[in-house]
Design a protein around this motif. Structure first.
Motif, PDB file in Angstrom:
ATOM      1  N   ALA A 216      18.008  32.403  34.591  1.00  0.00           N
ATOM      2  CA  ALA A 216      18.397  33.451  34.499  1.00  0.00           C
ATOM      3  C   ALA A 216      18.830  33.424  33.127  1.00  0.00           C
ATOM      4  CB  ALA A 216      19.556  34.379  34.775  1.00  0.00           C
ATOM      5  N   ASP A 217      18.637  34.618  32.595  1.00  0.00           N
ATOM      6  CA  ASP A 217      18.639  34.971  31.019  1.00  0.00           C
ATOM      7  C   ASP A 217      19.402  36.141  30.746  1.00  0.00           C
ATOM      8  OD1 ASP A 217      17.511  37.269  31.572  1.00  0.00           O
ATOM      9  OD2 ASP A 217      15.840  36.723  30.153  1.00  0.00           O
ATOM     10  N   THR A 218      20.282  36.905  32.329  1.00  0.00           N
ATOM     11  CA  THR A 218      21.084  37.518  32.334  1.00  0.00           C
ATOM     12  C   THR A 218      21.656  37.400  33.122  1.00  0.00           C
ATOM     13  OG1 THR A 218      19.477  39.269  30.683  1.00  0.00           O
ATOM     14  CG2 THR A 218      21.516  40.364  31.696  1.00  0.00           C
ATOM     15  N   LEU A 219      23.657  37.948  33.214  1.00  0.00           N
ATOM     16  CA  LEU A 219      24.741  38.216  33.897  1.00  0.00           C
ATOM     17  C   LEU A 219      24.445  39.770  34.474  1.00  0.00           C
ATOM     18  CD1 LEU A 219      26.823  35.571  34.363  1.00  0.00           C
ATOM     19  CD2 LEU A 219      25.130  35.548  36.125  1.00  0.00           C
ATOM     20  N   TYR A 220      24.498  39.887  35.830  1.00  0.00           N
ATOM     21  CA  TYR A 220      25.036  41.518  36.107  1.00  0.00           C
ATOM     22  C   TYR A 220      26.258  41.488  36.557  1.00  0.00           C
ATOM     23  CZ  TYR A 220      25.791  46.569  36.437  1.00  0.00           C
ATOM     24  OH  TYR A 220      25.421  47.785  35.704  1.00  0.00           O
ATOM     25  N   LEU A 221      27.695  41.710  36.042  1.00  0.00           N
ATOM     26  CA  LEU A 221      28.751  41.620  37.094  1.00  0.00           C
ATOM     27  C   LEU A 221      29.428  42.705  37.309  1.00  0.00           C
ATOM     28  CD1 LEU A 221      31.126  40.739  33.668  1.00  0.00           C
ATOM     29  CD2 LEU A 221      29.970  38.706  34.958  1.00  0.00           C
ATOM     30  N   TYR A 222      29.934  41.854  38.778  1.00  0.00           N
ATOM     31  CA  TYR A 222      30.509  42.892  40.005  1.00  0.00           C
ATOM     32  C   TYR A 222      32.172  43.226  39.395  1.00  0.00           C
ATOM     33  CZ  TYR A 222      27.078  41.154  43.234  1.00  0.00           C
ATOM     34  OH  TYR A 222      26.007  40.371  44.130  1.00  0.00           O
ATOM     35  N   GLU A 223      32.066  43.521  39.512  1.00  0.00           N
ATOM     36  CA  GLU A 223      33.951  44.755  39.397  1.00  0.00           C
ATOM     37  C   GLU A 223      34.234  43.868  39.762  1.00  0.00           C
ATOM     38  OE1 GLU A 223      37.301  47.793  40.477  1.00  0.00           O
ATOM     39  OE2 GLU A 223      34.678  48.313  40.654  1.00  0.00           O
ATOM     40  N   PRO A 224      35.359  43.074  38.805  1.00  0.00           N
ATOM     41  CA  PRO A 224      35.874  41.585  39.132  1.00  0.00           C
ATOM     42  C   PRO A 224      37.149  42.227  39.413  1.00  0.00           C
ATOM     43  CG  PRO A 224      35.924  42.588  36.197  1.00  0.00           C
ATOM     44  CD  PRO A 224      35.599  43.925  37.337  1.00  0.00           C
ATOM     45  N   LEU A 225      37.407  41.208  40.723  1.00  0.00           N
ATOM     46  CA  LEU A 225      38.738  41.147  41.445  1.00  0.00           C
ATOM     47  C   LEU A 225      40.034  41.132  40.633  1.00  0.00           C
ATOM     48  CD1 LEU A 225      37.369  38.053  43.992  1.00  0.00           C
ATOM     49  CD2 LEU A 225      36.924  40.551  43.928  1.00  0.00           C
ATOM     50  N   GLY A 226      40.746  41.226  40.943  1.00  0.00           N
ATOM     51  CA  GLY A 226      42.406  41.577  40.920  1.00  0.00           C
ATOM     52  C   GLY A 226      42.518  40.426  41.001  1.00  0.00           C
ATOM     53  N   PHE A 227      43.497  40.058  40.355  1.00  0.00           N
ATOM     54  CA  PHE A 227      44.376  38.281  40.600  1.00  0.00           C
ATOM     55  C   PHE A 227      45.375  38.037  39.983  1.00  0.00           C
ATOM     56  CE2 PHE A 227      41.770  38.344  36.189  1.00  0.00           C
ATOM     57  CZ  PHE A 227      42.968  38.109  35.557  1.00  0.00           C
ATOM     58  N   SER A 228      46.498  36.808  40.348  1.00  0.00           N
ATOM     59  CA  SER A 228      47.765  36.644  40.035  1.00  0.00           C
ATOM     60  C   SER A 228      47.598  34.808  40.213  1.00  0.00           C
ATOM     61  CB  SER A 228      48.447  37.372  41.071  1.00  0.00           C
ATOM     62  OG  SER A 228      48.331  36.748  42.795  1.00  0.00           O
ATOM     63  N   SER A 229      46.115  34.377  40.840  1.00  0.00           N
ATOM     64  CA  SER A 229      46.697  33.285  40.557  1.00  0.00           C
ATOM     65  C   SER A 229      46.004  32.392  40.037  1.00  0.00           C
ATOM     66  CB  SER A 229      47.655  32.383  41.747  1.00  0.00           C
ATOM     67  OG  SER A 229      47.445  32.341  42.529  1.00  0.00           O
ATOM     68  N   SER A 230      44.509  33.191  39.911  1.00  0.00           N
ATOM     69  CA  SER A 230      43.427  32.097  39.681  1.00  0.00           C
ATOM     70  C   SER A 230      42.392  33.697  39.536  1.00  0.00           C
ATOM     71  CB  SER A 230      43.118  31.693  40.873  1.00  0.00           C
ATOM     72  OG  SER A 230      42.190  32.175  41.419  1.00  0.00           O
ATOM     73  N   VAL A 231      41.117  33.677  38.659  1.00  0.00           N
ATOM     74  CA  VAL A 231      40.185  34.267  38.822  1.00  0.00           C
ATOM     75  C   VAL A 231      39.264  34.393  39.304  1.00  0.00           C
ATOM     76  CG1 VAL A 231      38.856  35.094  36.677  1.00  0.00           C
ATOM     77  CG2 VAL A 231      40.729  34.776  36.225  1.00  0.00           C
ATOM     78  N   THR A 232      38.178  35.185  39.940  1.00  0.00           N
ATOM     79  CA  THR A 232      36.718  34.335  40.709  1.00  0.00           C
ATOM     80  C   THR A 232      36.992  35.770  40.303  1.00  0.00           C
ATOM     81  OG1 THR A 232      38.488  33.415  42.544  1.00  0.00           O
ATOM     82  CG2 THR A 232      35.740  34.460  42.999  1.00  0.00           C
ATOM     83  N   MET A 233      34.883  35.734  40.312  1.00  0.00           N
ATOM     84  CA  MET A 233      33.962  36.793  39.482  1.00  0.00           C
ATOM     85  C   MET A 233      32.496  36.613  40.541  1.00  0.00           C
ATOM     86  SD  MET A 233      34.942  37.617  35.627  1.00  0.00           S
ATOM     87  CE  MET A 233      36.190  37.444  35.209  1.00  0.00           C
TER      88      MET A 233
END
Length: 108
Positions: free
Chosen positions: A82-99
């Protein structure tokens, strides 16, 4: 003092490093707010990235965890061709980041 040093050493062992980009992944564009950008692109799959853990999130700045998460997804997208990423709406986080994001091939 010995207990403090042991605890510090254990924390360092449990702490993961933030993911850095590769030469290939630096070529992957990240978009999130313009669906028209991917109108003529080929969908190659969905990728996920995650940084931080409940036991070490306080050792990393939020911006570093977000940057590392994006780097993980760009690496996975590049592995798919791939050459492009289309992000979903980020999940809320408090102790880690998941996308999550969809990976696309947009250039011929």
């Amino acid at each position: 003092m010995k207990k403090l040093m042991t605890g510090a050493a254990l924390a360092m062992l449990l702490t993961g490093c933030v993911t850095f980009p590769t030469q290939e992944s630096e070529q992957v564009k990240v978009i999130w707010d313009d669906v028209n950008t991917i109108a003529n692109c080929q969908h190659l799959g969905t990728v996920m990235g995650s940084e931080g853990h409940f036991y070490d999130y306080w050792l990393h700045a939020d911006k570093d965890m977000v940057w590392g998460t994006l780097n993980q997804m760009r690496i996975k997208a590049a592995d798919l061709g791939a050459d492009t990423l289309y992000l979903y709406e980020p999940l809320g986080f408090s102790s880690s980041v998941t996308m999550f994001a969809n990976a696309y091939k947009c250039q011929n």
